[in-house]
Design a protein around this motif. Structure first.
Motif, PDB file in Angstrom:
ATOM      1  N   LYS A   1      -7.772  10.269   6.863  1.00 12.78           N
ATOM      2  CA  LYS A   1      -7.944  10.913   5.563  1.00 12.78           C
ATOM      3  C   LYS A   1      -8.346  12.375   5.715  1.00 12.78           C
ATOM      4  O   LYS A   1      -8.051  13.199   4.843  1.00 12.78           O
ATOM      5  CB  LYS A   1      -8.953  10.137   4.725  1.00 12.78           C
TER       6      LYS A   1
ATOM      7  N   LEU B   1      -7.034  -1.381  -8.109  1.00 12.04           N
ATOM      8  CA  LEU B   1      -6.211  -0.318  -7.540  1.00 12.04           C
ATOM      9  C   LEU B   1      -4.938  -0.131  -8.358  1.00 12.04           C
ATOM     10  O   LEU B   1      -4.498   0.995  -8.604  1.00 12.04           O
ATOM     11  CB  LEU B   1      -5.852  -0.642  -6.083  1.00 12.04           C
TER      12      LEU B   1
ATOM     13  N   ASN C   1      -7.544  -0.781   2.327  1.00 12.37           N
ATOM     14  CA  ASN C   1      -6.963  -0.313   3.577  1.00 12.37           C
ATOM     15  C   ASN C   1      -7.852  -0.573   4.786  1.00 12.37           C
ATOM     16  O   ASN C   1      -7.356  -0.945   5.857  1.00 12.37           O
ATOM     17  CB  ASN C   1      -6.646   1.182   3.466  1.00 12.37           C
TER      18      ASN C   1
ATOM     19  N   ALA D   1      -3.846   3.455 -10.023  1.00 14.07           N
ATOM     20  CA  ALA D   1      -2.593   4.081  -9.605  1.00 14.07           C
ATOM     21  C   ALA D   1      -1.756   4.454 -10.827  1.00 14.07           C
ATOM     22  O   ALA D   1      -1.163   5.541 -10.896  1.00 14.07           O
ATOM     23  CB  ALA D   1      -1.807   3.131  -8.695  1.00 14.07           C
TER      24      ALA D   1
ATOM     25  N   GLN E   1       0.821  -1.207   0.000  1.00 13.77           N
ATOM     26  CA  GLN E   1       0.000   0.000   0.000  1.00 13.77           C
ATOM     27  C   GLN E   1       0.856   1.257   0.000  1.00 13.77           C
ATOM     28  O   GLN E   1       0.488   2.279  -0.595  1.00 13.77           O
ATOM     29  CB  GLN E   1      -0.941  -0.012   1.204  1.00 13.77           C
TER      30      GLN E   1
ATOM     31  N   LEU F   1      -8.801   6.076  -7.493  1.00 16.95           N
ATOM     32  CA  LEU F   1      -7.671   5.551  -6.739  1.00 16.95           C
ATOM     33  C   LEU F   1      -7.968   5.551  -5.241  1.00 16.95           C
ATOM     34  O   LEU F   1      -7.736   4.560  -4.541  1.00 16.95           O
ATOM     35  CB  LEU F   1      -6.423   6.386  -7.023  1.00 16.95           C
ATOM     36  N   SER F   2      -8.501   6.658  -4.737  1.00 16.36           N
ATOM     37  CA  SER F   2      -8.756   6.790  -3.307  1.00 16.36           C
ATOM     38  C   SER F   2      -9.828   5.817  -2.831  1.00 16.36           C
ATOM     39  O   SER F   2      -9.712   5.211  -1.754  1.00 16.36           O
ATOM     40  CB  SER F   2      -9.171   8.233  -2.987  1.00 16.36           C
TER      41      SER F   2
ATOM     42  N   TYR G   1      -8.321   2.360  -2.798  1.00 18.73           N
ATOM     43  CA  TYR G   1      -7.367   2.268  -1.692  1.00 18.73           C
ATOM     44  C   TYR G   1      -8.107   1.981  -0.383  1.00 18.73           C
ATOM     45  O   TYR G   1      -7.678   1.151   0.418  1.00 18.73           O
ATOM     46  CB  TYR G   1      -6.563   3.561  -1.591  1.00 18.73           C
ATOM     47  N   THR G   2      -9.244   2.657  -0.187  1.00 20.44           N
ATOM     48  CA  THR G   2     -10.067   2.416   1.003  1.00 20.44           C
ATOM     49  C   THR G   2     -10.572   0.982   1.039  1.00 20.44           C
ATOM     50  O   THR G   2     -10.618   0.353   2.096  1.00 20.44           O
ATOM     51  CB  THR G   2     -11.268   3.387   1.031  1.00 20.44           C
TER      52      THR G   2
ATOM     53  N   ASP H   1     -14.127  10.494   0.599  1.00 21.55           N
ATOM     54  CA  ASP H   1     -13.697   9.433   1.511  1.00 21.55           C
ATOM     55  C   ASP H   1     -14.535   9.401   2.789  1.00 21.55           C
ATOM     56  O   ASP H   1     -14.811   8.324   3.327  1.00 21.55           O
ATOM     57  CB  ASP H   1     -12.220   9.607   1.881  1.00 21.55           C
TER      58      ASP H   1
ATOM     59  N   ILE I   1       2.117   2.824  -3.218  1.00 25.47           N
ATOM     60  CA  ILE I   1       1.176   3.740  -3.872  1.00 25.47           C
ATOM     61  C   ILE I   1       0.929   4.968  -3.009  1.00 25.47           C
ATOM     62  O   ILE I   1       1.048   6.105  -3.464  1.00 25.47           O
ATOM     63  CB  ILE I   1      -0.146   3.015  -4.175  1.00 25.47           C
ATOM     64  N   TYR I   2       0.598   4.747  -1.720  1.00 21.50           N
ATOM     65  CA  TYR I   2       0.266   5.871  -0.830  1.00 21.50           C
ATOM     66  C   TYR I   2       1.408   6.874  -0.731  1.00 21.50           C
ATOM     67  O   TYR I   2       1.199   8.088  -0.821  1.00 21.50           O
ATOM     68  CB  TYR I   2      -0.090   5.338   0.561  1.00 21.50           C
TER      69      TYR I   2
END
Length: 470
Positions: free
Chosen positions: A393, A101, A135, A105, A32, A127-128, A131-132, A69, A35-36
């Motif tokens: 976030k 994802l 994550n 990305a 993660q 992407l966000s 990601y959630t 988010d 990317i993050y």
């Protein structure tokens, strides 16, 4: 609760983890962070200098994405808690979310629609959201492996070691790879667009492989039965927040910590290129944002046993503030500013404090989950991780919009790849040192309100397990 065969040195719920299980779980955070951390460190400068949108537009976009988010995270948390996919309640999303994802990305760093705000919004929001989808269940997976606080401390140390390996790989590697593929050897010019696309493709694909490895090495053993989670709903998030005091403290700590990290990370590239005027040293400066993890994170269990977790927070938050003060002093004194080694020393000191304090905060998430289970009878790990996700976030939103607005305020020239005005340099310095230091002072006050000492949480976990034996 799910039953499982116990090893001789285990009691139910208090499972021991092997080194491979810890590394396997940590590989998920490494993935993660590929990317993050790339987004955190380099997306703003990519948008302003390569993609071609203004700092203000990028800052507002970062805020809008975080607002999305806030709506999306609790939906994902409730969805994850209510469902039990055959591939695993939490770990299945490492695969199901990891594949799309990877695609988003890569698209985020594609310059095919240069200057298009619509394209930037679609790809960054996508992407966000994806990601959630990884994550939140990944965070819940942590609490499903064991209740043992010593094991969780060890697991968190390995996880943060791996996460910072990702940060090092990004901080040091990304600018070098981009420069290699860029026709003009720069990372902040229009000509470097294709180089960014190639670099993100490499990192995203490696991240996907690591997510698949994490999936194979983790096993969920502390989860609620289906009948106990079938009525989980989004509103449980706010019920949990109202009744779980330690969760509230941790949530606000997440806001300040991630706002600090996002602000400092986003400003790092600008600082080395325009203030220090040593773009060739950028990989080393960014790498020092992660290197202290390999020295100090393995020592966290020992440090915590010696001085206690709250004192550990105080000590390392103070170290981080000292490093930021050093960066500021070095940057405003002309005779010191030219000494690159002093900049790197200050960065190392700052990063040492930040890494330990913000790394160990993840070990507190399983504690507040157990506290909530003890209070309400529901172990809603997905909901709790969604809530912490909302707050970190929110911190990232502040860390995203503040740099953009500050750069716009000080008149940052996105078309100049080498120099800026004195006022613009001052604004960059605010972002690197002053604003993060203020946020860390606030974080120190917030963590002082956390009440779950180790003896308290151990007693809570034992009482919970005894309930299920009756």
């Amino acid at each position: 609760m799910n039953s499982d065969k116990l090893l001789p040195n285990e009691s139910k719920g208090f499972y021991k983890l092997s080194s491979m299980q810890r590394i396997g779980f940590g590989s998920g955070d490494l993935a993660q962070n590929l990317i993050y951390q790339t987004v955190s460190m380099y997306l703003l400068i990519f948008y302003t200098n390569v993609f071609g949108i203004s700092a203000a537009e990028a800052g507002v976009m970062f805020l809008v994405v975080r607002i999305v988010d806030v709506i999306w995270d609790p939906i994902v948390g409730a969805f994850v808690d209510k469902r039990n996919p055959k591939m695993g309640k939490y770990r299945s999303y490492l695969v199901l979310g990891g594949i799309p994802l990877t695609g988003f990305a890569i698209l985020c760093f594609w310059n095919g629609f240069s200057g298009s705000l619509v394209y930037a919004y679609v790809t960054y929001v996508g992407l966000s959201m994806l990601y959630t989808l990884i994550n939140v269940p990944y965070g819940a997976l942590n609490a499903s492996l064991t209740r043992d606080t010593d094991e969780i401390t060890k697991l968190t140390s390995v996880r943060m070691f791996m996460a910072n390996l990702g940060g090092l790989t990004v901080g040091y590697g990304v600018p070098i790879i981009v420069q290699y593929f860029s026709p003009d050897g720069k990372i902040n010019s229009r000509e470097s667009g294709e180089a960014w696309f190639i670099t993100m493709t490499i990192y995203a694909l490696v991240g996907l492989c690591l997510l698949l490895f994490c999936y194979t090495q983790t096993k969920e053993r502390v989860v609620m039965d289906e009948k106990e989670t079938e009525n989980v709903k989004v509103s449980d998030l706010w019920v949990e927040f109202r009744h779980n005091g330690p969760l509230r403290v941790l949530a606000f700590f997440f806001i300040t910590a991630f706002a600090m990290m996002a602000t400092g990370n986003a400003a790092g590239s600008y600082y080395m290129i325009y203030n220090v005027r040593a773009p060739e040293m950028l990989p080393y400066f960014m790498a020092l944002g992660s290197i202290p993890a390999f020295i100090f994170m393995p020592l966290v269990p020992t440090i915590k046993r010696a001085i206690g977790k709250k004192q550990m927070f105080y000590v390392f938050l103070t170290i981080a503030i000292v490093g930021m003060i050093m960066l500021y002093i070095i940057s405003v004194v002309p005779s010191l500013k030219s000494q690159i080694w002093l900049v790197l020393v200050a960065q190392f000191i700052k990063s040492t404090g930040v890494i330990v304090a913000t790394g160990y905060m993840w070990a507190l998430v399983p504690e507040v989950i157990s506290y909530g289970e003890h209070t309400t009878g529901k172990r809603i790990s997905g909901i709790v991780n969604a809530l912490t996700g909302i707050f970190y976030k929110a911190g990232m939103a502040l860390g995203g919009i503040v740099p953009g607005l500050v750069l716009a305020y000080v008149g940052f020239d996105q078309h100049n790849a080498t120099t800026q005005s004195v006022f613009a340099e001052q604004g960059i310095l605010w972002l690197v040192a002053i604003i993060p230091a203020i946020l860390l002072v606030l974080a120190m006050f917030i963590i002082s309100r956390y009440k779950l000492e180790d003896d308290v949480i151990d007693k809570i976990n034992i009482e919970i397990e005894n309930r299920y034996k009756q």
